[in-house]
Design a protein around this motif. Structure first.
Motif, PDB file in Angstrom:
ATOM      1  N   MET A   1       0.802  -1.212   0.000  1.00 45.59           N
ATOM      2  CA  MET A   1       0.000   0.000   0.000  1.00 45.59           C
ATOM      3  C   MET A   1       0.840   1.271   0.000  1.00 45.59           C
ATOM      4  O   MET A   1       0.286   2.365  -0.073  1.00 45.59           O
ATOM      5  N   LEU A   2       2.149   1.144   0.096  1.00 44.75           N
ATOM      6  CA  LEU A   2       3.028   2.311   0.037  1.00 44.75           C
ATOM      7  C   LEU A   2       3.419   2.571  -1.416  1.00 44.75           C
ATOM      8  O   LEU A   2       3.370   1.668  -2.254  1.00 44.75           O
ATOM      9  N   PRO A   3       3.815   3.788  -1.750  1.00 41.90           N
ATOM     10  CA  PRO A   3       4.190   4.088  -3.137  1.00 41.90           C
ATOM     11  C   PRO A   3       5.424   3.307  -3.564  1.00 41.90           C
ATOM     12  O   PRO A   3       6.326   3.074  -2.770  1.00 41.90           O
ATOM     13  N   ARG A   4       5.449   2.925  -4.832  1.00 45.51           N
ATOM     14  CA  ARG A   4       6.556   2.123  -5.351  1.00 45.51           C
ATOM     15  C   ARG A   4       7.650   3.046  -5.867  1.00 45.51           C
ATOM     16  O   ARG A   4       7.771   3.280  -7.061  1.00 45.51           O
ATOM     17  N   ASN A   5       8.442   3.577  -4.951  1.00 44.95           N
ATOM     18  CA  ASN A   5       9.547   4.453  -5.318  1.00 44.95           C
ATOM     19  C   ASN A   5      10.689   4.267  -4.318  1.00 44.95           C
ATOM     20  O   ASN A   5      10.666   3.331  -3.521  1.00 44.95           O
ATOM     21  N   ARG A   6      11.676   5.138  -4.360  1.00 45.02           N
ATOM     22  CA  ARG A   6      12.853   4.978  -3.513  1.00 45.02           C
ATOM     23  C   ARG A   6      12.559   5.138  -2.033  1.00 45.02           C
ATOM     24  O   ARG A   6      13.341   4.685  -1.197  1.00 45.02           O
TER      25      ARG A   6
END
Length: 135
Positions: free
Chosen positions: A106-111
């Motif tokens: 559920m968290l954004p797929r980024n660094r």
């Protein structure tokens, strides 16, 4: 357009008791707090999250027949190498992994995702070091 940066504030610590809570609803609330969207000075490129401690992860509830039907899948990239792990096996082995995987999705797929996940602390049972903070 300039990017505005706010000064970091001291992170707050939240203690969540997962007894009787639904897995997806709890994970959505945890992801919201971990990403820092509950703060007035939220910005998507900064880690401003608070720390979240989850106790009693073994008492999480799933609705309907999801406990029997849900599978966690991973793929090595080679043909025919799809590995499926049933929810019941993963939950019996480590109940905290079920919640961590759900919040991670559920968290954004980024660094920033791995940095945000470092602020999530999940304990399968009742952690004795945090019981005094619950009262």
């Amino acid at each position: 357009m300039r990017t505005t940066t706010t000064k970091p504030t001291a992170p707050a610590w939240y203690i969540v008791d997962a007894t009787g809570k639904t897995l997806g609803r709890l994970a959505a609330d945890l992801a919201h707090v971990l990403h820092g969207k509950h703060k007035a000075d939220w910005s998507p490129h900064q880690v401003q999250s608070d720390h979240v401690i989850v106790i009693n992860a073994q008492d999480i509830v799933l609705q309907g027949r999801k406990a029997e039907q849900k599978e966690y899948k991973r793929h090595s990239g080679h043909f025919g190498h799809l590995k499926c792990t049933p929810f019941s096996r993963l939950f019996a082995k480590d109940p905290s992994q079920v919640l961590i995987r759900s919040v991670k999705g559920m968290l954004p797929r980024n660094r920033l995702r791995e940095q945000l996940l470092r602020h999530l602390h999940v304990f399968a049972g009742r952690s004795e070091e945090h019981t005094s903070e619950l009262q």
